[in-house]
Design an enzyme around this catalytic site. Structure first.
Site, PDB file in Angstrom:
ATOM      1  N   GLY A 369       2.278 -64.895 -29.409  1.00  0.00           N
ATOM      2  CA  GLY A 369       1.807 -63.556 -29.103  1.00  0.00           C
ATOM      3  C   GLY A 369       2.826 -62.697 -28.376  1.00  0.00           C
ATOM      4  O   GLY A 369       2.505 -61.578 -27.969  1.00  0.00           O
ATOM      5  N   THR A 427      -2.498 -68.827 -21.817  1.00  0.00           N
ATOM      6  CA  THR A 427      -1.430 -69.010 -22.787  1.00  0.00           C
ATOM      7  C   THR A 427      -1.006 -67.646 -23.329  1.00  0.00           C
ATOM      8  O   THR A 427      -1.690 -66.638 -23.125  1.00  0.00           O
ATOM      9  CB  THR A 427      -1.867 -69.894 -23.974  1.00  0.00           C
ATOM     10  OG1 THR A 427      -2.814 -69.177 -24.776  1.00  0.00           O
ATOM     11  CG2 THR A 427      -2.477 -71.190 -23.498  1.00  0.00           C
ATOM     12  N   CYS A 428       0.110 -67.630 -24.039  1.00  0.00           N
ATOM     13  CA  CYS A 428       0.581 -66.434 -24.752  1.00  0.00           C
ATOM     14  C   CYS A 428       0.567 -66.698 -26.246  1.00  0.00           C
ATOM     15  O   CYS A 428       1.455 -66.254 -26.982  1.00  0.00           O
ATOM     16  CB  CYS A 428       1.975 -66.050 -24.277  1.00  0.00           C
ATOM     17  SG  CYS A 428       2.042 -65.449 -22.592  1.00  0.00           S
ATOM     18  N   SER A 429      -0.430 -67.421 -26.702  1.00  0.00           N
ATOM     19  CA  SER A 429      -0.547 -67.792 -28.106  1.00  0.00           C
ATOM     20  C   SER A 429      -1.690 -67.015 -28.758  1.00  0.00           C
ATOM     21  O   SER A 429      -2.646 -66.612 -28.090  1.00  0.00           O
ATOM     22  CB  SER A 429      -0.805 -69.295 -28.235  1.00  0.00           C
ATOM     23  OG  SER A 429      -1.097 -69.652 -29.568  1.00  0.00           O
TER      24      SER A 429
END
Length: 708
Positions: A369, A427-429
């Site tokens: 992301g 998270t940055c997913s």
């Protein structure tokens, strides 16, 4: 005047660079020799190794080379950006080398192929213009030889590039990239720069004032950022946004060099503020990973330095420990405790960690992301190998399953800590396998022990500032989709379900009671100097007066009643207290003003006589017709302890309060039955009491409320 002139010069210098991007400023005239060499080392470690039957260009056998030592952050970023750009166009650059006959005509060692690829990308990106070398620049022979070879094939390489563009009908080689990679690249050029205020050194107001003095203008929205502007973030109040093109110039300002403003991706600030929203003043926090230390310092700035501690797991080497300690000293963080063990190796019952109430988890993720992966990986000390999947626009199923399995292990280990009350997972997913699926598996994990309460998914604790955020909040998770103003982010908050027994600690009861003002006026008993010397601090802290215990009991009883309808518990004898059922309030409001003054006019002695002799049947009659206030007119009454003299239980004593006997007779009625015999009363007094009783019984029949 000197200060104003320096500010104007800084403004002119920054404004002249507004139209240039960071990469334009870096490679418009090329890079120094050492940047190419460092970028080649990084590319050698992260390039895609093709199968033997598809391999056109060889890269040698060297793998897992040690990371080069960088002179400063700028050279580090340049090296990684150059290596990542070459990685995105690896297939195209290999075809260009073969089509232009450069590769067969220049037989060099395969270990130098990585250097050729990164220099070839920069050569065509500069439109095949010569590189400008500084006079004092250190020359590297290997770099100069590759540069000389590329210049000799400049015409053939340019012709091959033109043929490729005509064949594919594209304007630039950017259209060779996958659509997801191209969109990220476009967003990265306009993505705002975020920096949080280090409140351990300064305040938000002082930072804004300093920026205004330097020529910046504060705007209301992140979409209004252009030129010398900044704005305050809507989700995190200590977070400021700046235009992306000002990064190099901002890093040289005193606010940033003194760590009063710290550049970091917004997703990490969202995680820290989610923890802050769940904390009490003296709660401790466990952070499952070290990363870069920026999030740890931000978490320290959001907590009380004197009452809260932050435990950081995974600090293994002494060099890393010393580096972090120096950084935290510069940030003025004083409540951070470093633990060498990894988070999953720590025993949940470890005594020093039993004071922790919240766990913050920032596990390694796919970074799918993030639009500016190079800056993110460098700031957060993430694995540079992630750049290989990011350059392709998708992650392999094997890599995704490996990350999700590791995230699940960390998450399930966090819920095993018996004293922890909340877990924040970030998270940055954009993949559900790393977000919702991990949370579901953690919630399905069965905890050991009967007294341990399970976890539940709580709604977001951060402000919701858009319709999309509100829609995502229906899933009880906070999500930010990748956009031109922010990177993608996922935040989940797990909290323990409430104990059905309602058992709470004395500390929590005192905190809630003090917050409601129920402990006002209570003074702690101060021991003498000798007692303070002899007694231990823990023993002194455990001293609670009997009056405080009584008020705590009243407070707990009041909170249990608030769970249902508001009820009235009458003042009756202890034997009948638990037999009396709760009664809902439903009376006309105009009776409140009549009932309270009548009761207040009664003298303390008469009230004691009336209460001591009232029977339960008489109370039932009183309750059926007594005036009770409406819910909105009720007042919170503080319990008061009254000491009254013993009372003689005589007949008709409930109506004795209105007797017109002389003052000394009322005094005798309040004396103990053993101190004054019944025959000590005079005949005149007995006669008066008898007459008064007859008169009162007649008036009782006519008056529906005899207690008024």
């Amino acid at each position: 005047m000197e200060l104003q002139s320096s500010s104007l010069e800084r403004m002119d210098k920054i404004s002249s660079l507004d139209d240039l991007t960071i990469s334009d400023k870096a490679n418009s005239t090329g890079y120094p020799d050492y940047v190419y060499l460092n970028a080649a080392t990084i590319f050698q470690n992260i390039h895609v190794e093709k199968p033997q039957h598809q391999r056109l260009v060889g890269y040698g056998t060297l793998t897992n080379l040690p990371m080069p030592v960088f002179e400063d952050e700028k050279s580090q970023r340049w090296s990684f950006e150059l290596a990542f750009n070459a990685l995105k166009y690896q297939d195209f650059l290999e075809d260009l080398m073969i089509d232009s006959c450069f590769y067969p005509s220049n037989p060099s060692h395969d270990d130098s192929t990585s250097l050729v690829v990164v220099m070839l990308y920069d050569f065509q990106d500069r439109k095949f213009q010569p590189r400008l070398c500084l006079a004092d620049e250190e020359e590297i022979e290997e770099v100069r030889e590759v540069e000389k070879s590329l210049n000799s094939f400049k015409t053939k390489i340019a012709a091959s590039l033109a043929r490729c563009r005509i064949k594919l009908d594209i304007l630039t080689i950017d259209y060779l990239l996958p659509e997801t990679v191209r969109k990220k690249q476009e967003r990265a050029s306009t993505l705002p720069l975020y920096a949080w205020v280090n409140t351990m050194k300064t305040s938000l107001e002082d930072v804004c004032s300093s920026l205004v003095r330097d020529g910046f203008v504060k705007v209301k929205s992140i979409t209004e950022l252009e030129g010398l502007t900044f704005c305050q973030d809507l989700h995190c109040k200590d977070l400021l946004g700046f235009p992306a093109h000002l990064k190099d110039d901002l890093c040289g300002m005193e606010l940033f060099t003194d760590y009063k403003l710290v550049i970091q991706d917004k997703s990490r600030s969202l995680a820290a503020h989610s923890v802050k929203a769940l904390m009490n003043m003296d709660d401790d926090v466990i952070i499952g990973s070290v990363a870069s230390g920026l999030t740890i310092a931000h978490m320290s700035a959001l907590t009380d330095q004197n009452t809260s501690k932050i435990f950081v797991c995974g600090v293994k080497s002494k060099s890393q420990q010393e580096q972090l300690q120096n950084f935290f000293t510069q940030m003025q963080c004083r409540n951070i405790k470093l633990i060498p063990d990894t988070f999953t190796d720590i025993d949940p019952t470890n005594p020093p960690l039993q004071t922790a109430k919240i766990v913050l988890l920032l596990p390694p993720c796919s970074v799918s992301g993030v639009s500016n992966p190079v800056d993110f990986i460098l700031n957060e000390n993430e694995d540079a190998g992630l750049l290989q999947d990011i350059s392709r626009g998708s992650i392999s199923e094997e890599k995704l399953n490996s990350l999700a399995k590791h995230q699940e292990q960390i998450m399930t280990h966090a819920v095993k800590f018996p004293k922890v009350q909340a877990v924040v997972y970030c998270t940055c997913s954009v993949y559900p396998e790393e977000n919702e699926d991990v949370v579901k598996k953690a919630l399905a994990y069965k905890l050991e022990g009967n007294k341990v309460q399970p976890y539940r998914l709580s709604p977001p604790v951060l402000p919701l500032c858009s319709i999309l955020e509100i829609e995502n909040a229906s899933e009880k998770c906070f999500k930010l989709e990748p956009s031109e103003t922010n990177n993608g982010c996922f935040v989940a908050v797990l909290t323990r379900e409430q104990d059905p027994s309602g058992t709470v600690s004395v500390k929590d009861v005192l905190a809630r009671a003090a917050a409601k003002g129920l402990l006002d006026g209570i003074e702690k008993t101060k021991p003498s100097k000798k007692e303070r010397r002899k007694s231990k601090p823990a023993a002194q802290a455990a001293l609670v007066s009997s009056e405080t215990e009584g008020r705590i009991a009243e407070f707990l009883k009041k909170e249990s009643e608030e769970a249902t309808d508001i009820a009235v518990r009458p003042y009756i004898s202890s034997n009948s207290l638990f037999r009396e059922s709760k009664t809902n309030i439903s009376v006309p409001p105009n009776r409140l003003s009549k009932a309270i003054p009548s009761i207040s006019r009664m003298s303390p002695v008469k009230k004691s006589l009336s209460r001591s002799s009232t029977t339960e049947r008489h109370y039932e009659h009183c309750r059926s017709s007594a005036a009770r206030p409406r819910l909105e007119e009720m007042y919170v009454l503080k319990p008061v302890e009254l000491t009254l003299p013993p009372v003689i239980a005589l007949s008709h004593s409930s109506y004795m309060c209105k007797s017109k006997s002389p003052p000394h007779l009322s005094y005798f009625h309040c004396k103990s039955r053993y101190s004054l015999p019944r025959n000590s009363l005079t005949q005149t007094s007995s006669t008066n009491m008898s007459k008064h009783s007859d008169t009162l019984s007649t008036s009782t029949a006519k008056h529906p409320r005899p207690w008024l």
